[in-house]
Design a protein around this motif. Structure first.
Motif, PDB file in Angstrom:
ATOM      1  N   HIS A  30       0.583  -1.540  -0.635  1.00  0.00           N
ATOM      2  CA  HIS A  30      -0.232  -0.630  -0.160  1.00  0.00           C
ATOM      3  C   HIS A  30       0.479   1.357  -0.012  1.00  0.00           C
ATOM      4  CE1 HIS A  30      -3.978  -2.667  -0.291  1.00  0.00           C
ATOM      5  NE2 HIS A  30      -3.303  -2.558   1.412  1.00  0.00           N
ATOM      6  N   ALA A  31       2.172   1.032   0.637  1.00  0.00           N
ATOM      7  CA  ALA A  31       2.383   2.490   0.616  1.00  0.00           C
ATOM      8  C   ALA A  31       3.278   2.527  -0.484  1.00  0.00           C
ATOM      9  CB  ALA A  31       3.863   2.516   1.542  1.00  0.00           C
ATOM     10  N   GLY A  32       3.900   1.484  -1.051  1.00  0.00           N
ATOM     11  CA  GLY A  32       4.625   2.028  -2.470  1.00  0.00           C
ATOM     12  C   GLY A  32       3.757   2.253  -3.510  1.00  0.00           C
ATOM     13  N   GLU A  33       1.866   1.801  -3.511  1.00  0.00           N
ATOM     14  CA  GLU A  33       1.471   2.472  -4.370  1.00  0.00           C
ATOM     15  C   GLU A  33       1.036   3.507  -4.409  1.00  0.00           C
ATOM     16  OE1 GLU A  33      -2.613  -0.572  -5.894  1.00  0.00           O
ATOM     17  OE2 GLU A  33      -2.245   0.319  -3.431  1.00  0.00           O
ATOM     18  N   PHE A  46       7.935  -5.745   4.846  1.00  0.00           N
ATOM     19  CA  PHE A  46       7.662  -4.345   3.870  1.00  0.00           C
ATOM     20  C   PHE A  46       8.595  -3.561   2.683  1.00  0.00           C
ATOM     21  CE2 PHE A  46       7.489   0.119   3.810  1.00  0.00           C
ATOM     22  CZ  PHE A  46       6.155   0.871   3.781  1.00  0.00           C
ATOM     23  N   ARG A  47       9.196  -4.281   2.782  1.00  0.00           N
ATOM     24  CA  ARG A  47      10.609  -3.650   1.660  1.00  0.00           C
ATOM     25  C   ARG A  47      10.426  -4.591   0.038  1.00  0.00           C
ATOM     26  NH1 ARG A  47      14.819  -6.086  -0.599  1.00  0.00           N
ATOM     27  NH2 ARG A  47      15.171  -7.681   0.888  1.00  0.00           N
ATOM     28  N   ARG A  48      10.182  -5.915   0.826  1.00  0.00           N
ATOM     29  CA  ARG A  48       9.443  -6.895  -1.203  1.00  0.00           C
ATOM     30  C   ARG A  48       7.619  -6.637  -1.230  1.00  0.00           C
ATOM     31  NH1 ARG A  48      12.916  -9.584   2.258  1.00  0.00           N
ATOM     32  NH2 ARG A  48      13.980 -10.514   1.184  1.00  0.00           N
ATOM     33  N   GLY A  49       6.754  -5.770  -0.264  1.00  0.00           N
ATOM     34  CA  GLY A  49       5.544  -5.180  -0.647  1.00  0.00           C
ATOM     35  C   GLY A  49       5.588  -4.186  -1.259  1.00  0.00           C
ATOM     36  N   TYR A  50       6.789  -3.297  -0.249  1.00  0.00           N
ATOM     37  CA  TYR A  50       7.070  -1.844  -1.188  1.00  0.00           C
ATOM     38  C   TYR A  50       7.461  -1.515  -2.380  1.00  0.00           C
ATOM     39  CZ  TYR A  50       8.247   3.226  -1.746  1.00  0.00           C
ATOM     40  OH  TYR A  50       8.135   4.475  -1.544  1.00  0.00           O
ATOM     41  N   ASP A 102       6.635  -1.119  -7.797  1.00  0.00           N
ATOM     42  CA  ASP A 102       6.387  -0.949  -9.378  1.00  0.00           C
ATOM     43  C   ASP A 102       5.633  -1.818  -9.764  1.00  0.00           C
ATOM     44  OD1 ASP A 102       9.155  -0.370  -9.643  1.00  0.00           O
ATOM     45  OD2 ASP A 102       9.873  -2.055  -8.938  1.00  0.00           O
ATOM     46  N   SER A 103       3.771  -1.812  -9.242  1.00  0.00           N
ATOM     47  CA  SER A 103       2.830  -2.142  -9.804  1.00  0.00           C
ATOM     48  C   SER A 103       2.884  -3.818 -10.719  1.00  0.00           C
ATOM     49  CB  SER A 103       2.062  -1.237 -11.286  1.00  0.00           C
ATOM     50  OG  SER A 103       0.815  -1.670 -11.468  1.00  0.00           O
ATOM     51  N   ARG A 104       3.247  -5.037  -9.152  1.00  0.00           N
ATOM     52  CA  ARG A 104       3.429  -5.669  -9.825  1.00  0.00           C
ATOM     53  C   ARG A 104       2.781  -6.782  -8.444  1.00  0.00           C
ATOM     54  NH1 ARG A 104      10.479  -5.656  -9.597  1.00  0.00           N
ATOM     55  NH2 ARG A 104      10.446  -5.731  -7.049  1.00  0.00           N
ATOM     56  N   HIS A 105       4.136  -8.187  -9.260  1.00  0.00           N
ATOM     57  CA  HIS A 105       3.597  -8.965  -8.070  1.00  0.00           C
ATOM     58  C   HIS A 105       4.500  -9.914  -7.943  1.00  0.00           C
ATOM     59  CE1 HIS A 105      -0.303  -7.517  -8.345  1.00  0.00           C
ATOM     60  NE2 HIS A 105      -0.574  -7.436  -6.836  1.00  0.00           N
ATOM     61  N   GLN A 106       5.417  -9.459  -7.707  1.00  0.00           N
ATOM     62  CA  GLN A 106       6.980 -10.662  -7.731  1.00  0.00           C
ATOM     63  C   GLN A 106       7.584 -10.907  -6.564  1.00  0.00           C
ATOM     64  OE1 GLN A 106      10.474  -8.853  -8.635  1.00  0.00           O
ATOM     65  NE2 GLN A 106      12.017 -10.526  -8.011  1.00  0.00           N
ATOM     66  N   TYR A 107       6.396 -10.419  -5.480  1.00  0.00           N
ATOM     67  CA  TYR A 107       6.822 -11.184  -4.382  1.00  0.00           C
ATOM     68  C   TYR A 107       5.591 -11.455  -3.987  1.00  0.00           C
ATOM     69  CZ  TYR A 107      11.264  -8.624  -4.371  1.00  0.00           C
ATOM     70  OH  TYR A 107      12.739  -8.406  -5.051  1.00  0.00           O
ATOM     71  N   GLY A 108       4.430 -11.536  -3.688  1.00  0.00           N
ATOM     72  CA  GLY A 108       3.085 -11.798  -2.977  1.00  0.00           C
ATOM     73  C   GLY A 108       2.225 -11.655  -4.385  1.00  0.00           C
ATOM     74  N   SER A 109       1.243 -11.750  -3.741  1.00  0.00           N
ATOM     75  CA  SER A 109       0.077 -11.818  -4.130  1.00  0.00           C
ATOM     76  C   SER A 109      -0.771 -11.355  -3.800  1.00  0.00           C
ATOM     77  CB  SER A 109      -0.826 -13.744  -4.881  1.00  0.00           C
ATOM     78  OG  SER A 109      -0.929 -14.040  -3.399  1.00  0.00           O
ATOM     79  N   TYR A 110      -2.184 -11.074  -4.549  1.00  0.00           N
ATOM     80  CA  TYR A 110      -3.828 -10.949  -4.484  1.00  0.00           C
ATOM     81  C   TYR A 110      -4.728 -11.491  -4.658  1.00  0.00           C
ATOM     82  CZ  TYR A 110      -7.461  -7.315  -3.670  1.00  0.00           C
ATOM     83  OH  TYR A 110      -8.407  -6.012  -3.634  1.00  0.00           O
ATOM     84  N   SER A 111      -5.558 -11.685  -3.759  1.00  0.00           N
ATOM     85  CA  SER A 111      -6.358 -12.661  -2.881  1.00  0.00           C
ATOM     86  C   SER A 111      -7.442 -12.147  -2.254  1.00  0.00           C
ATOM     87  CB  SER A 111      -6.192 -13.937  -3.181  1.00  0.00           C
ATOM     88  OG  SER A 111      -7.003 -14.637  -3.249  1.00  0.00           O
ATOM     89  N   ASN A 112      -8.672 -11.575  -3.056  1.00  0.00           N
ATOM     90  CA  ASN A 112      -9.920 -11.822  -1.309  1.00  0.00           C
ATOM     91  C   ASN A 112      -9.459 -10.821  -1.020  1.00  0.00           C
ATOM     92  OD1 ASN A 112     -11.331 -14.240  -2.661  1.00  0.00           O
ATOM     93  ND2 ASN A 112     -10.063 -15.286  -1.239  1.00  0.00           N
ATOM     94  N   GLY A 113      -9.129  -9.646  -1.753  1.00  0.00           N
ATOM     95  CA  GLY A 113      -9.172  -8.119  -1.151  1.00  0.00           C
ATOM     96  C   GLY A 113      -7.703  -8.351  -0.386  1.00  0.00           C
ATOM     97  N   ASN A 114      -7.000  -9.073  -0.235  1.00  0.00           N
ATOM     98  CA  ASN A 114      -5.734  -9.010   0.400  1.00  0.00           C
ATOM     99  C   ASN A 114      -4.651  -9.263   0.026  1.00  0.00           C
ATOM    100  OD1 ASN A 114      -6.903  -8.994   3.315  1.00  0.00           O
ATOM    101  ND2 ASN A 114      -7.380 -11.339   3.045  1.00  0.00           N
ATOM    102  N   TYR A 115      -3.657  -8.366   0.109  1.00  0.00           N
ATOM    103  CA  TYR A 115      -2.435  -8.925  -0.235  1.00  0.00           C
ATOM    104  C   TYR A 115      -1.162  -9.608   1.023  1.00  0.00           C
ATOM    105  CZ  TYR A 115      -2.818  -5.150  -3.193  1.00  0.00           C
ATOM    106  OH  TYR A 115      -3.757  -4.116  -3.763  1.00  0.00           O
ATOM    107  N   SER A 116      -0.689 -10.673   0.442  1.00  0.00           N
ATOM    108  CA  SER A 116       0.297 -11.686   0.881  1.00  0.00           C
ATOM    109  C   SER A 116       1.226 -11.794  -0.068  1.00  0.00           C
ATOM    110  CB  SER A 116      -0.705 -12.842   1.881  1.00  0.00           C
ATOM    111  OG  SER A 116      -0.695 -13.589   0.214  1.00  0.00           O
TER     112      SER A 116
END
Length: 131
Positions: A47-50, A92-96, A101-115
């Motif tokens: 969220h912070a990076g976005e 946090f660093r990976r999420g940021y 960068d508007s990507r999902h290299q380290y995580g995913s988005y599902s059902n309203g949650n990032y993980s």
């Protein structure tokens, strides 16, 4: 607080992890909290990076208050605050980076949650089962 009613204090360590050149032991409750720290960090970082990208600010995760504080989700039990903060910041660093960068290299988005992805989480924590 009623320590004898908390199974954490009567459950033997079942995992060890290494941070800063030292090994630490924890049980399932502590391991679960460290996993949550990384995931909370990833989601907050995304969220912070976005937000920084959308505001056209320079990429700098260290300037974020959430990164500096790193206590979101910490309850004071099971693992030391420094350990929790460290793993929150790793997520946090990976999420940021993903959010900025508007990507999902380290995580995913599902059902309203990032993980964070399981393989990334495993690499960050490097929990080893004892026994």
């Amino acid at each position: 607080y009623h320590y004898t009613a908390d199974p954490y204090f009567s459950t033997p360590p079942s995992y060890r992890y290494r941070r800063g050149g030292s090994y630490y032991e924890t049980n399932q409750y502590g391991a679960d909290l460290l996993r949550r720290a990384v995931n909370y960090g990833y989601e907050e970082g995304f969220h912070a990076g976005e937000a920084d990208r959308e505001d056209r600010w320079a990429s700098n995760y260290r300037d974020s208050y959430a990164y500096q504080d790193a206590n979101y989700g910490y309850n004071g039990f099971y693992v030391d605050r420094d350990d929790y903060n460290h793993y929150f910041r790793e997520g946090f660093r990976r999420g940021y980076e993903d959010g900025y960068d508007s990507r999902h290299q380290y995580g995913s988005y599902s059902n309203g949650n990032y993980s964070i992805l399981d393989q990334v989480l495993s690499a960050i924590l490097n929990l080893e089962a004892l026994g």
